[in-house]
Design an enzyme around this catalytic site. Structure first.
Site, short mmCIF file in Angstrom:
data_model
loop_
_atom_site.label_atom_id
_atom_site.label_comp_id
_atom_site.label_asym_id
_atom_site.label_seq_id
_atom_site.Cartn_x
_atom_site.Cartn_y
_atom_site.Cartn_z
N ALA A 162 0.84 -1.21 0.00
CA ALA A 162 0.00 0.00 0.00
C ALA A 162 0.87 1.25 0.00
O ALA A 162 0.62 2.20 -0.75
CB ALA A 162 -0.93 0.00 1.21
N ASP A 163 1.89 1.27 0.84
CA ASP A 163 2.81 2.41 0.87
C ASP A 163 3.48 2.60 -0.48
O ASP A 163 3.57 3.72 -1.00
CB ASP A 163 3.90 2.17 1.92
CG ASP A 163 3.43 2.41 3.34
OD1 ASP A 163 2.45 3.14 3.53
OD2 ASP A 163 4.06 1.88 4.26
N LEU A 164 3.98 1.51 -1.03
CA LEU A 164 4.76 1.62 -2.26
C LEU A 164 3.90 2.05 -3.44
O LEU A 164 4.30 2.92 -4.23
CB LEU A 164 5.44 0.28 -2.56
CG LEU A 164 6.47 -0.17 -1.52
CD1 LEU A 164 7.01 -1.54 -1.87
CD2 LEU A 164 7.60 0.84 -1.40
#
Length: 389
Positions: A162-164
């Site tokens: 999700a962050d990436l």
């Protein structure tokens, strides 16, 4: 040739992973990035100056320590923003407004500024004020419900996906906004969130529900809809095989000595192979176990059937194909020495980006940056003495 973004100035207010990942895409392509960090933030964690996360995410940047809670720190940031092309932040919604550095405030200072924001759940809606975290977004975005073995319960993905992906989407939005500014002369606010990134990454799994009304189940190592695609046993381990088309299915059966499966009515159609996936897996495993992993991978690829090994992380970086690509780069850190870091995942033939410098210690360039902003030596000394920088 110059770097493709070398004329772009970026102010980086981001922390943790999603925001720094977005800015890293710009820095690697040559943007002049000033990373603004709060004094003491991240110390003692992997996001601290000597941690692996910090070295991974903060290369190719200059660093300014600045306490934005102090009016003098805010003034220094405004000076940076007035001459910047892009400002990136990933505070919780509402924080930048309290600090007086939200989009509206900075647009008044610089109408050409591209202001880019990542949050956990978006700038609007009932969850906007919640703190964002990768695994929470994986769960809320549906990913954990379709990951893992059938009946095994929810399973997170082994990377902060999700962050990436939110970082990649934001970097794309920034580049689009910069391109649009060439036409309009105006900046704008670019936003995304961990939750939006995860929902979008559902892709065909989302389409199964939105278009066909089918709730996607967990499928383990099998492809959710196309069989035989998954992990299969060999004499000395396991490999991935993907026989998604009719010709690939026929070539797989021929290669492993299972021609009789081609006339088996259970497996005669793609739908049949999908519905009978357990029986099909057993039939294929029984044949592939006669081969070593290396021999079967070579034979299948020669027959046009995609297949490959399942590597651990050391194995990835030892693989000859990975080594033949610019997947890593070496930088020199003044204290840590020579460091091998991830390289760029894409190359431009004429103006490629590059990894040029190790991540700087927080505040390593504070004096030089403040001088560029017009501060005198006496003013810089006063800001240091008061803890603003």
């Amino acid at each position: 040739m110059g770097l493709p973004l070398e004329s772009i100035r970026v102010v980086d207010l981001t922390r943790f992973r999603s925001g720094p990942n977005a800015v890293r895409q710009l820095a690697d392509m040559g943007a002049e990035v000033v990373q603004v960090t709060r004094p003491g933030w991240g110390e003692g964690t992997s996001f601290g100056a000597r941690g692996f996360d910090y070295q991974n995410l903060q290369r190719n940047k200059r660093s300014l320590r600045l306490d934005l809670r102090d009016a003098r720190g805010r003034e220094a940031l405004l000076r940076l923003a007035r001459r910047a092309d892009v400002l990136v932040e990933n505070f919780r919604p509402g924080v930048t407004a309290r600090l007086g550095i939200d989009y509206e405030a900075l647009r008044a200072e610089n109408p050409r500024l591209i202001y880019a924001s990542i949050s956990g759940f978006g700038q609007e809606g009932p969850y906007r004020g919640r703190p964002g975290y990768d695994q929470v977004a994986q769960g809320m975005g549906g990913l954990m419900s379709i990951t893992g073995a059938p009946g095994g319960g929810p399973m997170r993905v082994g990377i902060p996906v999700a962050d990436l992906t939110a970082g990649l989407y934001l970097a794309q939005g920034i580049l689009v906004a910069l391109l649009e500014r060439e036409r309009s002369g105006e900046g704008q606010w670019v936003t995304t969130s961990l939750l939006q990134a995860m929902v979008n990454m559902l892709d065909f799994q989302a389409a199964r529900w939105l278009i066909d009304g089918e709730t996607p189940p967990q499928a383990g190592n099998d492809h959710p809809t196309t069989m035989p695609t998954g992990v299969f046993r060999c004499a000395d381990g396991q490999i991935n095989i993907a026989a998604t088309t009719g010709p690939q299915w026929r070539n797989l059966c021929t290669t492993i000595g299972a021609e009789e499966l081609l006339s088996d009515p259970r497996f005669a159609t793609p739908d049949g192979r999908h519905e009978q996936r357990r029986a099909l897996r057993e039939e294929i495993d029984r044949r592939t176990e006669a081969f070593t992993c290396e021999a079967l991978i070579e034979a299948l690829n020669a027959a046009g059937v995609p297949a490959g090994p399942i590597l651990d992380v050391p194995g990835v970086f030892a693989d000859p194909q990975v080594r033949s690509l610019p997947t890593t780069a070496t930088v020199e850190h003044p204290a840590l020495g020579s460091l091998e870091v991830l390289g760029l995942p894409l190359q431009l033939s004429r103006t490629p980006g590059s990894v040029r410098a190790a991540a700087p210690d927080p505040g390593a360039h504070s004096e030089a940056i403040l001088e560029e902003l017009g501060y005198s030596a006496e003013e810089i000394a006063e800001l240091r003495a008061s803890g603003v920088v």
